[in-house]
Motif scaffolding. Sequence first.
Motif, PDB file in Angstrom:
ATOM      1  N   SER A 132     -10.107  -6.009  -7.783  1.00  0.00           N
ATOM      2  CA  SER A 132      -8.959  -7.483  -8.217  1.00  0.00           C
ATOM      3  C   SER A 132      -7.604  -7.643  -7.969  1.00  0.00           C
ATOM      4  N   TYR A 133      -7.305  -6.689  -7.102  1.00  0.00           N
ATOM      5  CA  TYR A 133      -5.632  -7.437  -6.781  1.00  0.00           C
ATOM      6  C   TYR A 133      -4.893  -6.553  -5.616  1.00  0.00           C
ATOM      7  N   SER A 134      -5.976  -6.224  -4.954  1.00  0.00           N
ATOM      8  CA  SER A 134      -5.789  -5.917  -3.489  1.00  0.00           C
ATOM      9  C   SER A 134      -5.039  -6.032  -2.966  1.00  0.00           C
ATOM     10  N   PHE A 135      -3.860  -5.745  -1.961  1.00  0.00           N
ATOM     11  CA  PHE A 135      -3.312  -6.667  -1.606  1.00  0.00           C
ATOM     12  C   PHE A 135      -4.264  -7.714  -0.264  1.00  0.00           C
TER      13      PHE A 135
ATOM     14  N   ALA B 153      -7.559   0.542 -15.115  1.00  0.00           N
ATOM     15  CA  ALA B 153      -6.431   0.648 -14.453  1.00  0.00           C
ATOM     16  C   ALA B 153      -6.560   0.362 -12.542  1.00  0.00           C
ATOM     17  N   ARG B 154      -7.300   1.994 -12.780  1.00  0.00           N
ATOM     18  CA  ARG B 154      -6.557   2.297 -11.288  1.00  0.00           C
ATOM     19  C   ARG B 154      -8.021   1.149 -10.549  1.00  0.00           C
ATOM     20  N   ARG B 155      -8.932   1.380 -11.559  1.00  0.00           N
ATOM     21  CA  ARG B 155      -9.835   1.331 -10.908  1.00  0.00           C
ATOM     22  C   ARG B 155      -9.961  -0.543 -11.095  1.00  0.00           C
TER      23      ARG B 155
ATOM     24  N   GLY C 270      -0.393  -9.552  -5.845  1.00  0.00           N
ATOM     25  CA  GLY C 270      -1.401  -8.317  -4.846  1.00  0.00           C
ATOM     26  C   GLY C 270      -0.537  -6.923  -4.926  1.00  0.00           C
ATOM     27  N   ILE C 271      -1.267  -5.929  -4.530  1.00  0.00           N
ATOM     28  CA  ILE C 271      -1.031  -4.575  -4.241  1.00  0.00           C
ATOM     29  C   ILE C 271      -0.780  -3.530  -2.823  1.00  0.00           C
ATOM     30  N   ASP C 272      -1.016  -2.683  -2.396  1.00  0.00           N
ATOM     31  CA  ASP C 272      -0.860  -2.191  -1.398  1.00  0.00           C
ATOM     32  C   ASP C 272      -1.643  -1.375  -2.005  1.00  0.00           C
TER      33      ASP C 272
ATOM     34  N   VAL D 172       5.740  -4.778 -10.453  1.00  0.00           N
ATOM     35  CA  VAL D 172       6.606  -3.140 -11.190  1.00  0.00           C
ATOM     36  C   VAL D 172       4.787  -3.416 -12.042  1.00  0.00           C
ATOM     37  N   LEU D 173       4.355  -3.985 -12.908  1.00  0.00           N
ATOM     38  CA  LEU D 173       3.297  -3.751 -13.736  1.00  0.00           C
ATOM     39  C   LEU D 173       2.252  -3.419 -13.133  1.00  0.00           C
ATOM     40  N   LEU D 174       1.917  -4.017 -11.770  1.00  0.00           N
ATOM     41  CA  LEU D 174       0.357  -3.605 -10.793  1.00  0.00           C
ATOM     42  C   LEU D 174       0.756  -2.667  -9.881  1.00  0.00           C
TER      43      LEU D 174
END
Length: 378
Positions: free
Chosen positions: A355-358, A348-350, A171-173, A287-289
């Motif tokens: 789906s990938y929030s930390f 991509a941002r949406r 996930g990503i912040d 890095v992709l996220l």
Amino acid sequence: MIRMLHLRVVAGTGGGPEKTILNSPRFIRNHGFDAQVAYLCPPDDSVGEKLVSKAQASKCVLHLIPDRGPLDWKVIRQVLRICREHKISLLQTHDYKSNAIGLIVRRFHRCALATMLHGWTDMSGRMPLYKRIDQWCLPKYETLICVSSDLVDECHRLGIPAERVHLIHNGIDTNQFQRTLTRSEAKRRVGARQDGLLIGSVGRLSPEKGFLELIEAVANIRQILRMPIDLWIAGDGPQRTELESAIERHDLTGSVRLLGQRDDLREFYQAMDMFVLNSIREGLPNVLLESMAMETPVIATAIAGIPKLISHGVDGLLIQPDNKDELRSAIEDLIHSSEKRELLATNARRHIEQSYSFERRMERIATIYRQLLEKHHV
């Protein structure tokens, strides 16, 4: 608060998993876990200072354990000391050596064990041996968290029961990684030219990342299109000299740059007209996220967990690994259509937000931890 410790071996200042590990404590605290991190790292002051700086930026308590190589098992005593002093109830390991250490520590300190699989990408040198050690350790763990579906399949091949294996993507912040600059302003800040397209990539400079083929593709495209196209690559590694030779051979010294290791890539992402990941082995790369969260259009190889992340033509472009024609065609496709680049970046941002929030990732992991601790009556 349940006290837990992340344990990992790092070479130098670490790699992609550090972004996940060092961010975990501040996010999982909201779910009842007091998490710390212990790194086994080279006994080098400059390395230690950089790791401490990263940990401070992530508001993470970090223990540094000097590690003098694969056979330095004196580190076990120090890991055990940390577990006892801080009353650690859950030990989360992250690689072959920490997995082996975890199994030993459990004999002398009562705690639940979990391991996280980030993938075996670099298979040079001793890595095949380390992978075999890892494969011996993994079946002895009660809870295994995989960052991509191919690692789940690997666990099943090792005979690990499905109920012990969990798929939790990285996930990503999304607050930390969001666009704050126009592409033009970001190019000005990083020193890229305004009148051309900037292709970017990030990763360890090693053969499995496909940078040599990416350089050759850019050389070919520049020759055909006669356009000002630059390629900048952030990262360092053993293939640097070979890549420098390729840059000189293709007469790209002014257009292709190896930026070295960069701690903060956000301005670089925002300056890119496209991000290209040309790896032949990955898990689910951070890095992709990051690039998708920063609204940078992406091209990536359809390996491991990446096809679950990217819908081809919707929020990125997928290509087959080790396929020079597809790589070149995808880059040319985005070069010729600024509208397509914009659409992919927005979608991509949406997708990352949804789906990938930390925060959402750590909520799921906390549930897995609690289930494990219940079995141990902690």
